[in-house]
Write a protein that holds these residues in place. Structure first.
Motif: not given
Length: 302
Positions: A13, A40, A45-47, A77-78
């Protein structure tokens, strides 16, 4: 509220955490691209977190403009979009924990006093420890600091290699709550990375010098280990970091494909000509991203 119990996480993350002191420029875009693709590549995940804790330096409307620009460039984004101005309770709880542990203390020193008594260090003047054993009679605390020692705090950066500092001699006990009442960046970023369950910190190389402090603070708060990767710094012809202060121009969302192509090329990933629009560029980049191709040193942007 516990500041050390992270929420459940995936194996990877990451996050992008812009400060709304200005609009996105080539340097911040390149960092966003690198952190996004690294997440990715790992199936993670990319917040997104807006680091808006310094109102005197913030530019009106910049936070919304940053979001619009990221959307125009095709970033997805997540998780929850977080604004640091909503998280004061977490920072207060973290400071209270550190005080209770005996790790933080009040400081009455002014900048002038520190400059006179300190010596040059890795990131400005080293705090001389004047208030370490208590504030002098007749004075009151203006800020709060974290105690450090002189053991070497080091880590392996996935791009820059080995890096470390002896915090007491190179940095000094550092600020958690500033004299003007605002939370220090070092405290807020660590508390939020722990609370949001970040596992991998990918950001610009200008923050390499802050990382030993953050690792020390993370350990004091009981946070889990994380990895770090500091992407190359974008500088102007004079060697200055691109920023609002150095008059870096804002990127043009109307030319998103061209700007994205440039960002990828700076990161060692020149897309083929047939990848023409934003969607095609992202598709190519996700399939071809390799951190080993990214240069470590500064990149000059004329």
């Amino acid at each position: 509220m516990s500041v050390t119990a992270p929420i459940p996480v995936l194996p990877y993350r990451g996050r992008f955490a812009p400060s709304p002191t200005g609009l996105l420029h080539a340097g911040s875009l390149t960092t966003a691209v690198g952190s996004y693709l690294e997440a990715k590549r790992h199936g993670g995940e990319w917040w997104l977190r807006m680091e808006d804790l310094d109102p005197p330096r913030e530019m009106a409307g910049a936070a919304d403009a940053i979001l619009r620009t990221l959307q125009a460039f095709g970033f997805e984004w997540d998780g929850e979009l977080v604004y640091q101005h909503d998280r004061h309770e977490r920072y207060r709880a973290a400071l209270a924990q550190l005080v209770a542990q005996g790790d933080a203390y009040g400081c009455a020193c002014t900048r002038k006093e520190i400059a006179a008594a300190g010596h040059p260090g890795a990131d400005g003047v080293v705090y001389p420890g004047t208030c370490r054993h208590g504030v002098a009679p007749g004075r009151s605390a203006r800020a709060w600091r974290l105690r450090v020692d002189d053991s070497r705090t080091a880590f392996h950066d996935r791009l820059q290699g080995e890096y470390g500092q002896r915090l007491q001699s190179e940095i000094g006990d550092f600020v958690l709550l500033r004299a003007d009442g605002f939370w220090a960046y070092q405290l807020a970023v660590v508390v939020d990375d722990i609370a949001q369950g970040m596992t991998d910190i990918v950001r610009g190389a200008d923050l390499l010098v802050s990382t030993p402090r953050q690792l020390w603070l993370r350990q004091k708060l009981g946070g889990p280990a994380v990895t770090h990767c500091h992407l190359p710094l974008m500088v102007n012809a004079a060697g200055e970091k691109l920023s609002k202060q150095t008059l870096a121009p804002a990127i043009d969302a109307r030319a998103a494909a061209a700007e994205l192509r440039q960002a990828l090329t700076r990161l060692g990933h020149a897309p083929p000509a047939e990848a023409g629009d934003v969607a095609e560029l992202w598709q190519w980049a996700r399939g071809n991203w390799q951190l080993a191709r990214v240069p470590a040193g500064p990149i000059v942007i004329a």
